[in-house]
Each structure stands twice: as C-alpha cells, then as structure tokens.
Design an enzyme around this catalytic site. Structure first.
Site, PDB file in Angstrom:
ATOM      1  N   GLU A 114      -9.193   3.893  -2.143  1.00  0.00           N
ATOM      2  CA  GLU A 114      -7.939   3.893  -2.997  1.00  0.00           C
ATOM      3  C   GLU A 114      -8.346   3.075  -4.177  1.00  0.00           C
ATOM      4  O   GLU A 114      -9.497   2.557  -4.237  1.00  0.00           O
ATOM      5  CB  GLU A 114      -7.107   3.117  -2.202  1.00  0.00           C
ATOM      6  CG  GLU A 114      -6.948   3.556  -0.575  1.00  0.00           C
ATOM      7  CD  GLU A 114      -5.493   2.989  -0.015  1.00  0.00           C
ATOM      8  OE1 GLU A 114      -4.808   2.155  -0.510  1.00  0.00           O
ATOM      9  OE2 GLU A 114      -5.352   3.005   1.260  1.00  0.00           O
TER      10      GLU A 114
ATOM     11  N   LYS B 173      -4.441  -2.179  10.051  1.00  0.00           N
ATOM     12  CA  LYS B 173      -4.606  -2.412   8.558  1.00  0.00           C
ATOM     13  C   LYS B 173      -4.749  -3.929   8.285  1.00  0.00           C
ATOM     14  O   LYS B 173      -5.038  -4.168   7.180  1.00  0.00           O
ATOM     15  CB  LYS B 173      -3.522  -1.932   7.681  1.00  0.00           C
ATOM     16  CG  LYS B 173      -3.288  -0.247   8.135  1.00  0.00           C
ATOM     17  CD  LYS B 173      -3.945   0.615   7.299  1.00  0.00           C
ATOM     18  CE  LYS B 173      -3.532   1.799   7.231  1.00  0.00           C
ATOM     19  NZ  LYS B 173      -4.366   3.014   6.549  1.00  0.00           N
TER      20      LYS B 173
ATOM     21  N   ARG C 222      -8.270   3.568  13.517  1.00  0.00           N
ATOM     22  CA  ARG C 222      -7.282   4.746  13.776  1.00  0.00           C
ATOM     23  C   ARG C 222      -6.752   4.680  15.315  1.00  0.00           C
ATOM     24  O   ARG C 222      -5.834   5.344  15.132  1.00  0.00           O
ATOM     25  CB  ARG C 222      -8.159   6.035  13.276  1.00  0.00           C
ATOM     26  CG  ARG C 222      -8.606   6.399  12.049  1.00  0.00           C
ATOM     27  CD  ARG C 222      -7.477   6.312  11.080  1.00  0.00           C
ATOM     28  NE  ARG C 222      -8.018   6.470   9.789  1.00  0.00           N
ATOM     29  CZ  ARG C 222      -7.224   6.413   8.608  1.00  0.00           C
ATOM     30  NH1 ARG C 222      -6.176   5.814   8.705  1.00  0.00           N
ATOM     31  NH2 ARG C 222      -7.964   6.533   7.356  1.00  0.00           N
TER      32      ARG C 222
ATOM     33  N   GLN D  33      -4.122   2.507  15.078  1.00  0.00           N
ATOM     34  CA  GLN D  33      -2.835   2.890  14.397  1.00  0.00           C
ATOM     35  C   GLN D  33      -1.995   4.029  15.208  1.00  0.00           C
ATOM     36  O   GLN D  33      -0.578   3.860  15.041  1.00  0.00           O
ATOM     37  CB  GLN D  33      -3.497   3.476  13.250  1.00  0.00           C
ATOM     38  CG  GLN D  33      -2.487   3.912  12.228  1.00  0.00           C
ATOM     39  CD  GLN D  33      -3.339   4.595  10.708  1.00  0.00           C
ATOM     40  OE1 GLN D  33      -4.156   4.634  10.666  1.00  0.00           O
ATOM     41  NE2 GLN D  33      -2.529   5.076   9.861  1.00  0.00           N
TER      42      GLN D  33
ATOM     43  N   GLU E  29     -10.635   3.975   3.675  1.00  0.00           N
ATOM     44  CA  GLU E  29      -9.665   4.748   2.979  1.00  0.00           C
ATOM     45  C   GLU E  29     -10.003   4.477   1.401  1.00  0.00           C
ATOM     46  O   GLU E  29      -9.784   3.248   0.937  1.00  0.00           O
ATOM     47  CB  GLU E  29      -8.161   4.353   3.167  1.00  0.00           C
ATOM     48  CG  GLU E  29      -7.610   4.873   4.449  1.00  0.00           C
ATOM     49  CD  GLU E  29      -6.176   4.723   4.472  1.00  0.00           C
ATOM     50  OE1 GLU E  29      -5.734   4.007   3.914  1.00  0.00           O
ATOM     51  OE2 GLU E  29      -5.786   5.486   5.690  1.00  0.00           O
TER      52      GLU E  29
ATOM     53  N   HIS F 279      -3.996  13.935   0.878  1.00  0.00           N
ATOM     54  CA  HIS F 279      -4.366  12.997   2.021  1.00  0.00           C
ATOM     55  C   HIS F 279      -3.043  13.246   2.968  1.00  0.00           C
ATOM     56  O   HIS F 279      -3.185  13.517   4.210  1.00  0.00           O
ATOM     57  CB  HIS F 279      -4.488  11.552   1.585  1.00  0.00           C
ATOM     58  CG  HIS F 279      -4.341  10.636   2.724  1.00  0.00           C
ATOM     59  ND1 HIS F 279      -5.560  10.740   3.481  1.00  0.00           N
ATOM     60  CD2 HIS F 279      -3.589   9.608   2.980  1.00  0.00           C
ATOM     61  CE1 HIS F 279      -5.340   9.647   4.479  1.00  0.00           C
ATOM     62  NE2 HIS F 279      -4.176   8.938   4.120  1.00  0.00           N
TER      63      HIS F 279
ATOM     64  N   GLU G 148     -10.221  12.576   7.722  1.00  0.00           N
ATOM     65  CA  GLU G 148     -10.203  13.790   7.065  1.00  0.00           C
ATOM     66  C   GLU G 148     -11.676  14.429   6.898  1.00  0.00           C
ATOM     67  O   GLU G 148     -11.755  15.422   7.212  1.00  0.00           O
ATOM     68  CB  GLU G 148      -9.774  13.706   5.597  1.00  0.00           C
ATOM     69  CG  GLU G 148      -8.163  13.131   5.680  1.00  0.00           C
ATOM     70  CD  GLU G 148      -7.859  12.620   4.250  1.00  0.00           C
ATOM     71  OE1 GLU G 148      -7.973  11.624   3.930  1.00  0.00           O
ATOM     72  OE2 GLU G 148      -7.144  13.585   3.465  1.00  0.00           O
TER      73      GLU G 148
ATOM     74  N   THR H 249      -8.749  -5.694   3.768  1.00  0.00           N
ATOM     75  CA  THR H 249      -8.834  -4.783   2.618  1.00  0.00           C
ATOM     76  C   THR H 249      -9.736  -5.348   1.562  1.00  0.00           C
ATOM     77  O   THR H 249      -9.730  -6.608   1.260  1.00  0.00           O
ATOM     78  CB  THR H 249      -7.313  -4.840   1.896  1.00  0.00           C
ATOM     79  OG1 THR H 249      -6.288  -4.602   3.161  1.00  0.00           O
ATOM     80  CG2 THR H 249      -7.128  -3.825   0.944  1.00  0.00           C
TER      81      THR H 249
ATOM     82  N   ASP I 179      -9.254   0.229   2.072  1.00  0.00           N
ATOM     83  CA  ASP I 179      -7.916   0.008   2.962  1.00  0.00           C
ATOM     84  C   ASP I 179      -8.636   0.362   4.312  1.00  0.00           C
ATOM     85  O   ASP I 179      -8.548   1.403   4.941  1.00  0.00           O
ATOM     86  CB  ASP I 179      -6.820   0.778   2.848  1.00  0.00           C
ATOM     87  CG  ASP I 179      -5.710   0.405   3.696  1.00  0.00           C
ATOM     88  OD1 ASP I 179      -5.824  -0.839   4.328  1.00  0.00           O
ATOM     89  OD2 ASP I 179      -5.029   1.132   3.936  1.00  0.00           O
TER      90      ASP I 179
ATOM     91  N   ASP J 251       0.915  -1.351  -0.002  1.00  0.00           N
ATOM     92  CA  ASP J 251       0.022  -0.009  -0.069  1.00  0.00           C
ATOM     93  C   ASP J 251       0.982   1.324   0.048  1.00  0.00           C
ATOM     94  O   ASP J 251       1.679   1.385   0.793  1.00  0.00           O
ATOM     95  CB  ASP J 251      -0.920  -0.105   1.293  1.00  0.00           C
ATOM     96  CG  ASP J 251      -1.904   1.139   0.855  1.00  0.00           C
ATOM     97  OD1 ASP J 251      -2.253   1.472  -0.048  1.00  0.00           O
ATOM     98  OD2 ASP J 251      -2.676   1.276   1.827  1.00  0.00           O
TER      99      ASP J 251
HETATM  100 MN    MN Z   1      -4.206   2.699   2.860  1.00  0.00          MN
END
Ligand code: MN
Length: 427
Positions: free
Chosen positions: A209, A262, A246, A249, A207, A141, A373, A266, A242, A134
C-alpha cells in the site's frame, strides 16, 4: 514549474546517480544523531540535513515558520502549518542546497554540522500518528478478494463503486522500516473445524500500500475537506505494508471488518516524500463509472505514476526475490476522494493522521499486491530460486517494498519499507 521540482537544478552535496533522494525529492523525516535526541531533517542522497541547526544559523527565515519548529522530535509542529508556509520552507531548503547558493555551500564549519552522513544517524518514526485509516481502493484487489470469498458474480460489494471503502485502523502499532514483526497469536476457525482454536497465525500476509499524512491546522468537528482542497491538506506519501493475518481475519471480519487481523503491526517507509515533489508525476485518475456522487467529484482529483515493487527474502533465499510489480496509478479511488469521503460527515482531521490506500493490485498476476492474491489463497504457491515455495509468510522471511517515480534521468523515490517475520511468542 515549481523550482523545487526542476530536474535541471543540481546540488553541491554528493548524490549517487541512482539515488531515490535527489535535490528534487527532499523527503521529510526524523533522525537521532550519534549524540542522541530527535531532530527533524530532510534526506539528500546518503545524507540528512539537520533543519534545526539550519534554522538556528538564521538561514531559514520563512514568514510564518516558528523558530523551534524542527526541534520537537516529530514533524507534527511543522505539519500543522498552512500549506503556503510549508511550501515556502521547502523552497528555501531546496535553495540552500542548490549549487548556485553560497550560504551553506561556502561555510565549511556550518556544513559539517548541518549535512550528516546517513550512516552516522538513526532514522526514527517521523510523525506522532494520531489516527490511522486504511482504505480499500484498488478495484483489482477488491475484485480478486471478492472472487475468492464470494465468487465471480458477487466479487464487488454493491457499495464499492460508489464510495471509497475504509476502516479505522490502529495508530499505536505503526512502525518504520527495519522493525521486525512478530507473528501474531489469535483466534481462528481451521477449515472443516467446528470450534475455533487459539495459536500462532498460520496465514501471515503482507499488503502493498501507500499512505498519505494529513497536514494543515486541525479541522473543526463538523467541517469537511472537499476534493478540490485536498492538495493543501496532504503533506506527503510513504510506502505502507499492512501486515495481515488472513486466518484471524476470516474468522473475525463479519460483521464489523478487520480487528486483530490487522492491529499487530503496520510498517511505513520513514522518509515522507513531499506532495510537491510528486507533482511532476501527477496523472489523470482512472475513469469512474458510475459517476460518483457530487461530493466525490472535483477538478483537482488526480493520481500519480509511482512504480512499486515487493521482494521477499527467506532464511535460504538471501538475495531479495521480486514477487510483485505494481503501480500507484491503478488505484480506482484517489487520495483526494478518500479525504473528502473521510471528512464529509464532519469527522475532524489532525495533522499527522495516516491514511493508507488499501492493497495496490494491478491487472495481471505479477502485479497483485498480497500473497493472498499472488498464490490465489495458497492454491498456487510461489516458487523461489532457493527451491523453497511459499503460500504465506514463514518465520525468518522478510518483505521488502520499494517505490519510485521515474523522471528523465532521475528518480524521486521512497526508499524501502522492510520487515522480518519473527516467530510468535510462546502462547
Ligand atoms: Mn490494507
């Protein structure tokens, strides 16, 4: 123009006008027919084309195409072939499905065995994924996340404008559209706490992606793939969610980056849109300043104009509510550069490796590709039409991502990748 991308070509198969899957797309996938087994196919409108049956009917005579290549239960045996063979196979499949080719069109018995309604098959994981990487290639971002965690002055790390930052992810937990995702358990340090706690993730996020699959013969250890050879090494693209915890993380990511935050899931869209089908939507990449080092430069580096949307449903908000509209073209680092950087050390590639872009955020608030975000770390919750608000994902919420290239009167699309959040297992 590549005839497989010619918008004027039409098919004898009924394709809804607003379909993501017209004759110009023909994405690769794997499905199980009602009788079971796994077969390789392409999608056309609301039908799948059984390529193994097509080949056994002697209609797929393509130089270099092994006879049973579509009957291994995944696309890997096809992906290993050189780009020239893969493109010739696509061209022949496209020809067979075109209005002006009688071979399949006029053979009703064969047609009924080759062209199957999507509703009668089960779509499967298309690839046996060897490795998953990834990246972190959206400047917007990276700037948003950096601003939240380190302040505006130090938003981008000093390396960010010089290399496509990435990490090696977890291939075993990549799942396809429709697979529910269980809220992970993990270790985190609550705000103002002195000791970590264990329990269900409280700040579950998505996320937005996109990812590409590698193709071609495995590269040797020590070999690099330059920017200008990436076009022959990229099989096609999928949407990627993804999923990210948080709070896990935040506690774990220093010094070596994401791990448990993570690795629990996915999600990808199951139809791989061929690199060839995207070429009409190819665009010049974002201007890069400072100029990257020579190994990251190339004449063929490019991006694509791909519209992206994220919608949310909740137990009360049943109508999908759009929360993000972004575009692949906002990415700073191209897939060509990601591949060149990945292999410049001599790291070898296998066909079927998945490389995701990183969250694709655009310049304005409505284009941010994660809840982190969109709600600015939970400080500005989203208000839903149901009256609910969301800072992060709740159990029973579903995240639905879609994407498409807009042609003149047609779309080359990716379908969807959706997943519902299930409650954490009993800790
Ligand atoms: Mn990612």
């Amino acid at each position: 123009m590549d005839p497989t991308c010619d918008p004027a070509r039409t098919t004898f198969v009924d394709v809804p006008a607003d379909s993501h899957f017209p004759l110009q797309n023909l994405p690769w996938g794997v499905f199980s027919p009602a009788g079971g087994g796994r077969r390789c196919g392409v999608r056309l409108g609301d039908h799948v084309i059984d390529l193994g049956v097509l080949q056994r009917a002697e209609l797929l005579a393509v130089a270099g195409l092994p006879y049973d290549v579509f009957e291994h239960g995944s696309l890997n045996a096809f992906m290993v072939l050189p780009a020239k063979v893969r493109r010739a196979a696509r061209a022949r499949i496209h020809e067979l499905l075109s209005d002006d080719c009688a071979d399949l069109r006029d053979d009703a018995a064969l047609r009924s065995r080759v062209i199957l309604p999507l509703a009668e098959v089960t779509v499967q994981m298309p690839v046996c994924i060897n490795d998953y990487t990834d990246f972190y290639s959206s400047r917007e971002h990276a700037t948003n996340v950096g601003t939240m965690f380190r302040g505006k002055e130090n938003a981008l790390m000093p390396n960010w404008l010089h290399l496509p930052v990435g990490y090696h992810g977890r291939a075993s937990s990549v799942v396809i559209d429709g697979t529910p995702v269980r809220r992970p358990l993990g270790q985190m340090l609550p705000p103002d706490a002195e000791q970590p706690v264990f329990g269900p993730c409280r700040l579950l996020d998505f996320e937005l992606e996109m990812g590409f699959f590698t193709a071609g013969p495995p590269t040797a250890l020590g070999e690099a793939v330059p920017v200008d050879e990436a076009d022959d090494r990229i099989f096609g693209l999928v949407l990627v969610n993804d999923w990210s915890a948080r709070d896990i993380q935040k506690w774990e990511y220093q010094p070596l980056g994401p791990f448990n935050a993570k690795n629990f899931a996915t999600s990808i869209s199951p139809w791989i849109v061929p690199w060839e089908a995207l070429q009409p939507f190819r665009r010049a990449p974002v201007a890069q300043d400072p100029e990257p080092l020579p190994y990251l430069r190339g004449d063929k580096s490019a991006t694509f104009d791909i519209e992206l949307e994220v919608a949310l449903t909740t137990p009360e908000q049943r109508e999908p509510h759009p929360i993000c509209h972004s575009n692949f073209k906002y990415l700073y680092w191209t897939m060509h550069q990601q591949l060149a950087h990945h292999t410049v050390t001599g790291c070898n590639l296998n066909p079927g490796d998945l490389m995701a872009s990183g969250t694709i955020s655009g310049p304005d608030r409505g284009s941010y590709g994660s809840l982190l975000e969109l709600t600015w770390r939970g400080t500005e919750p989203l208000q839903l039409p149901s009256g609910e608000e969301r800072k992060f994902l709740a159990d029973g919420d579903s995240v639905i991502m879609t994407g498409w290239c807009q042609g003149d009167g047609y779309r080359v699309g990716f379908g969807e990748v959706a997943g519902e959040v299930l409650p954490a297992r009993e800790g």
